[in-house]
Design an enzyme around this catalytic site. Structure first.
Site, PDB file in Angstrom:
ATOM      1  CG  HIS A 112      -2.486  -6.125   8.854  1.00  0.00           C
ATOM      2  ND1 HIS A 112      -2.156  -6.111   7.519  1.00  0.00           N
ATOM      3  CD2 HIS A 112      -3.115  -4.936   9.093  1.00  0.00           C
ATOM      4  CE1 HIS A 112      -2.549  -4.972   6.970  1.00  0.00           C
ATOM      5  NE2 HIS A 112      -3.123  -4.233   7.916  1.00  0.00           N
TER       6      HIS A 112
ATOM      7  CG  ASN B 178      -4.988  -3.788   3.817  1.00  0.00           C
ATOM      8  OD1 ASN B 178      -4.854  -4.147   2.654  1.00  0.00           O
ATOM      9  ND2 ASN B 178      -4.339  -2.797   4.331  1.00  0.00           N
TER      10      ASN B 178
ATOM     11  CD  GLU C  72      -2.268  -1.743   1.917  1.00  0.00           C
ATOM     12  OE1 GLU C  72      -1.679  -1.679   2.990  1.00  0.00           O
ATOM     13  OE2 GLU C  72      -2.916  -2.718   1.519  1.00  0.00           O
TER      14      GLU C  72
HETATM   15  P1  FAE Z   1     -10.237  -5.695  17.085  1.00  0.00           P
HETATM   16  O1  FAE Z   1     -10.781  -4.786  16.031  1.00  0.00           O
HETATM   17  O2  FAE Z   1      -8.817  -5.540  17.477  1.00  0.00           O
HETATM   18  O3  FAE Z   1     -11.170  -5.499  18.360  1.00  0.00           O
HETATM   19  C1  FAE Z   1     -10.898  -6.112  19.598  1.00  0.00           C
HETATM   20  C2  FAE Z   1     -11.552  -5.277  20.682  1.00  0.00           C
HETATM   21  O4  FAE Z   1     -11.553  -6.008  21.897  1.00  0.00           O
HETATM   22  C3  FAE Z   1     -10.848  -3.955  20.958  1.00  0.00           C
HETATM   23  O5  FAE Z   1     -11.791  -2.907  20.980  1.00  0.00           O
HETATM   24  C4  FAE Z   1     -10.223  -4.162  22.359  1.00  0.00           C
HETATM   25  O6  FAE Z   1     -10.162  -2.957  23.118  1.00  0.00           O
HETATM   26  C5  FAE Z   1     -11.186  -5.153  22.972  1.00  0.00           C
HETATM   27  N1  FAE Z   1     -10.579  -6.010  24.002  1.00  0.00           N
HETATM   28  C6  FAE Z   1      -9.405  -6.675  23.958  1.00  0.00           C
HETATM   29  N2  FAE Z   1      -9.215  -7.409  25.079  1.00  0.00           N
HETATM   30  C7  FAE Z   1     -10.324  -7.206  25.849  1.00  0.00           C
HETATM   31  C8  FAE Z   1     -10.724  -7.687  27.123  1.00  0.00           C
HETATM   32  N3  FAE Z   1      -9.968  -8.555  27.827  1.00  0.00           N
HETATM   33  N4  FAE Z   1     -11.899  -7.253  27.656  1.00  0.00           N
HETATM   34  C9  FAE Z   1     -12.684  -6.372  26.951  1.00  0.00           C
HETATM   35  N5  FAE Z   1     -12.339  -5.887  25.724  1.00  0.00           N
HETATM   36  C10 FAE Z   1     -11.184  -6.309  25.172  1.00  0.00           C
HETATM   37  O7  FAE Z   1     -10.464  -7.211  16.718  1.00  0.00           O
HETATM   38  N6  FAE Z   1      -6.977  -3.631   8.574  1.00  0.00           N
HETATM   39  C11 FAE Z   1      -7.533  -3.485   7.356  1.00  0.00           C
HETATM   40  O8  FAE Z   1      -8.194  -4.402   6.848  1.00  0.00           O
HETATM   41  N7  FAE Z   1      -7.364  -2.308   6.652  1.00  0.00           N
HETATM   42  C12 FAE Z   1      -6.618  -1.271   7.142  1.00  0.00           C
HETATM   43  O9  FAE Z   1      -6.504  -0.230   6.503  1.00  0.00           O
HETATM   44  C13 FAE Z   1      -6.015  -1.434   8.418  1.00  0.00           C
HETATM   45  N8  FAE Z   1      -5.227  -0.449   8.940  1.00  0.00           N
HETATM   46  C14 FAE Z   1      -4.806  -0.566  10.252  1.00  0.00           C
HETATM   47  C15 FAE Z   1      -4.143   0.519  10.846  1.00  0.00           C
HETATM   48  C16 FAE Z   1      -3.820   0.471  12.193  1.00  0.00           C
HETATM   49  C17 FAE Z   1      -3.118   1.644  12.837  1.00  0.00           C
HETATM   50  C18 FAE Z   1      -4.162  -0.674  12.959  1.00  0.00           C
HETATM   51  C19 FAE Z   1      -3.847  -0.740  14.430  1.00  0.00           C
HETATM   52  C20 FAE Z   1      -4.785  -1.761  12.374  1.00  0.00           C
HETATM   53  C21 FAE Z   1      -5.115  -1.717  11.016  1.00  0.00           C
HETATM   54  N9  FAE Z   1      -5.785  -2.762  10.396  1.00  0.00           N
HETATM   55  C22 FAE Z   1      -6.269  -2.632   9.130  1.00  0.00           C
HETATM   56  C23 FAE Z   1      -6.049  -4.024  11.115  1.00  0.00           C
HETATM   57  C24 FAE Z   1      -7.499  -4.145  11.582  1.00  0.00           C
HETATM   58  O10 FAE Z   1      -7.909  -2.967  12.254  1.00  0.00           O
HETATM   59  C25 FAE Z   1      -7.613  -5.385  12.490  1.00  0.00           C
HETATM   60  O11 FAE Z   1      -7.265  -6.506  11.710  1.00  0.00           O
HETATM   61  C26 FAE Z   1      -9.002  -5.565  13.036  1.00  0.00           C
HETATM   62  O12 FAE Z   1      -9.391  -4.454  13.807  1.00  0.00           O
HETATM   63  C27 FAE Z   1      -9.080  -6.833  13.890  1.00  0.00           C
HETATM   64  O13 FAE Z   1     -10.441  -7.077  14.174  1.00  0.00           O
HETATM   65  P2  FAE Z   1     -10.845  -8.008  15.375  1.00  0.00           P
HETATM   66  O14 FAE Z   1     -12.311  -8.212  15.324  1.00  0.00           O
HETATM   67  O15 FAE Z   1      -9.975  -9.213  15.370  1.00  0.00           O
END
Ligand code: FAE
Length: 542
Positions: free
Chosen positions: A481, A519, A396
């Site tokens: 990721h 992504n 990207e």
């Molecule tokens: P996630 O979205 O991480 O959500 C987990 C949630 O659980 C969070 O809100 C935590 O605060 C919460 N949590 C964790 N532990 C606990 C606990 N013990 N008790 C209560 N709450 C808890 O999970 N991916 C893309 O496809 N495109 C992009 O452009 C992209 N850019 C990114 C840029 C950045 C800066 C970052 C950090 C990530 C990026 N990603 C991107 C990755 C993507 O956001 C990530 O794969 C997903 O958010 C993961 O989704 P999950 O449902 O696994």
């Protein structure tokens, strides 16, 4: 669910969030929703509990709510809907404050320095900020914290993987069905849209992408537009000066104040609008155990935004869905197994973790190739070299929205890697610790280097060594990721049911075995849509 009722539900859910934010409430629900009852013994009971509010969790809650199942979501971060003293909900990348990071005294941005000067990071007050950088030896992991998880801080790039890559990593999942039903459903639910190619060609804010495309072309590489959940129509209006700026105001990793369809604008309000969902914020689940009569008991700690403990709570449920992300879900299950709370969990818990081959790098262009003083924070173009069987890379073209001309092109390369780490439980700290050796990043560095060496050679340009610390041209010690740890079909059955424990499910990025080649959030969303449909039909409504 009809289109009309979905938009009405979303409207009701957004109103509930706004009310909660206005009054500083940590419980968010629509009208009469009562997901959790508090019986006389003081413990709370909810038929279903979802841990986290990221992609997998949000899908799961929407579908449970639509099926009429009262559901409590527990999220350790806060609801991001209330303007701070500056009138904005989020701070910008150029002047970060306490809202930027999760309990830090100093920000930890991906770029450490500029011209080797420590001008990027700032001292901040420890606070429940929106971005976390979780430290492990040799590999840090960025994650979002708050209602919406990673959707609050990510670049919004919404990419459906190549079918061959998907079939390769999850051979047990019917790819026909995924590409016919669940990927389209996920893209629609997320509000994915495409940039207008004609506008892209003229917009100053994508000059950096056009310059990078030309350098790639000279070296013989093609590019592809990258769909996004940021509203490109809104961005065009930002560009025209008609609306408040967000993507064009250096906003990404610490949240976007406008324009982005993060989960708190899509799946989560729709879930709340079913009237069956309650979200409890600033509440971290710390342990899970089995209840004698079946079901699960969670112990959770509620804090205020400055970290003071408000309450320790016990919550019982019949169905437990873990959507705490690759790190969070893996840690909860590993802790449960190693402390003996859920002793029959599979040895596969904590295995097969990967960084999706993430490598960042940057090139210095020639002085006659300015990349622009205003750069859209939302990437819209990638160097698409995925078809090369020897060295597939999807790179990207990322912004460097410094607010002044830098002549730099920055990239996030997603390389193919078979390297996997694993987690070990440390009883002294109670944490899951990632085991990842520095050598495990080197195949990805070599892949990225092969591609960018060729671009530099063809263009007579060079790498930047001043951005990532330690004079590194390739950032190989952090990722965005995280994937794996509780892999589908190994630690769970083919639909995310945790082996050995009925009514316990995993629904997030920990199901994906370490790599998906693009992504990941569209894949996480689509897989969650597939799994919850089966689980509701076979386990919940049976
Ligand atoms: P996630 O979205 O991480 O959500 C987990 C949630 O659980 C969070 O809100 C935590 O605060 C919460 N949590 C964790 N532990 C606990 C606990 N013990 N008790 C209560 N709450 C808890 O999970 N991916 C893309 O496809 N495109 C992009 O452009 C992209 N850019 C990114 C840029 C950045 C800066 C970052 C950090 C990530 C990026 N990603 C991107 C990755 C993507 O956001 C990530 O794969 C997903 O958010 C993961 O989704 P999950 O449902 O696994």
């Amino acid at each position: 669910m009809s289109r009309l009722s979905l938009s009405r539900r979303r409207f009701l859910g957004l109103a509930a969030m706004r009310t909660a934010a206005t009054f500083g409430l940590t419980t968010i629900a629509c009208g009469s929703a009562r997901a959790a009852d508090r019986p006389a013994d003081g413990a709370t009971f909810s038929p279903a509990v979802v841990v986290g509010t990221g992609y997998g969790a949000a899908v799961t809650a929407l579908r449970l709510g639509a099926a009429g199942v009262p559901t409590l979501m527990l999220e350790m971060g806060q609801l991001w809907d209330k303007p701070g003293p500056d009138g904005n909900v989020f701070c910008t990348m150029l002047s970060p404050d306490q809202r930027s990071m999760w309990f830090r005294t100093r920000t930890e941005a991906p770029l450490a320095t500029f011209l080797w000067l420590d001008v990027i990071n700032r001292d901040i007050t420890p606070y429940a900020g929106v971005l976390d950088r979780v430290h492990f030896p040799n590999m840090d992991v960025y994650v979002g914290r708050g209602v919406g998880g990673g959707s609050l801080v990510n670049g919004g790039m919404a990419v459906t993987p190549l079918r061959s890559s998907f079939a390769d990593i999850l051979p047990g999942v019917d790819a026909d069905e995924m590409y016919r039903v669940y990927f389209p459903r996920a893209n629609a639910g997320l509000g994915v849209n495409d940039v207008d190619p004609a506008w892209f060609e003229t917009a100053d804010c994508y000059r950096y992408a056009r310059v990078a495309r030309e350098s790639a072309r000279v070296a013989g590489y093609g590019t592809a537009f990258v769909p996004n959940v940021y509203d490109f129509g809104y961005m065009a209006r930002e560009d025209a000066g008609l609306v408040p700026k967000s993507a064009l105001n250096s906003e990404v990793i610490y949240g976007n104040n406008h324009g982005k369809r993060s989960l708190d604008r899509s799946y989560l309000p729709a879930a709340l609008g079913t009237g069956h969902i309650t979200i409890q914020t600033l509440t971290e689940v710390r342990s899970i155990e089995r209840q004698s009569g079946g079901g699960y008991l969670l112990r959770a700690r509620q804090i205020d935004p400055y970290g003071s403990v408000v309450a320790d709570r016990e919550i019982g449920c019949r169905y437990l869905f873990l959507g705490a992300g690759s790190l969070g879900t893996t840690e909860l299950l590993l802790r449960a197994r190693e402390t003996g709370a859920l002793p029959d969990l599979s040895p596969e818990i904590g295995q097969r973790w990967g960084n999706n081959g993430n490598i960042m790098t940057a090139r210095a262009n020639h002085v006659w190739q300015p990349t622009g003083t205003v750069q859209s924070g939302m990437p819209a173009l990638g160097i698409d070299h995925r078809a090369d069987p020897a060295n597939p890379v999807f790179a990207e073209i990322a912004p460097l929205p410094a607010g002044f001309e830098t002549w730099v092109n920055l990239y996030l390369a997603i390389t193919r890697t078979v390297e996997r780490g694993n987690f070990a439980y440390n009883p002294a700290t109670g944490r899951a610790e990632l085991r990842w050796g520095p050598e495990q990043s080197q195949p990805s560095v070599a892949s990225a280097k092969a591609l960018f060496d060729r671009i530099n050679a063809a263009n007579g340009t060079v790498y930047r060594y001043d951005l990532f610390g330690h004079n590194k041209a390739f950032a190989d010690d952090f990722c965005y990721h995280p994937l794996g740890g509780v892999v589908l079909g190994r630690a769970t059955d083919g639909y995310g049911r945790v082996r050995g424990y009925p009514n316990l499910y995993v629904t997030d990025g920990s199901l994906i075995p370490g790599w998906v080649g693009v992504n990941p959030f569209v894949t996480i969303t689509a897989l969650a849509e597939r799994n919850i449909e089966r689980v509701i039909a076979e386990d919940v409504l049976r």
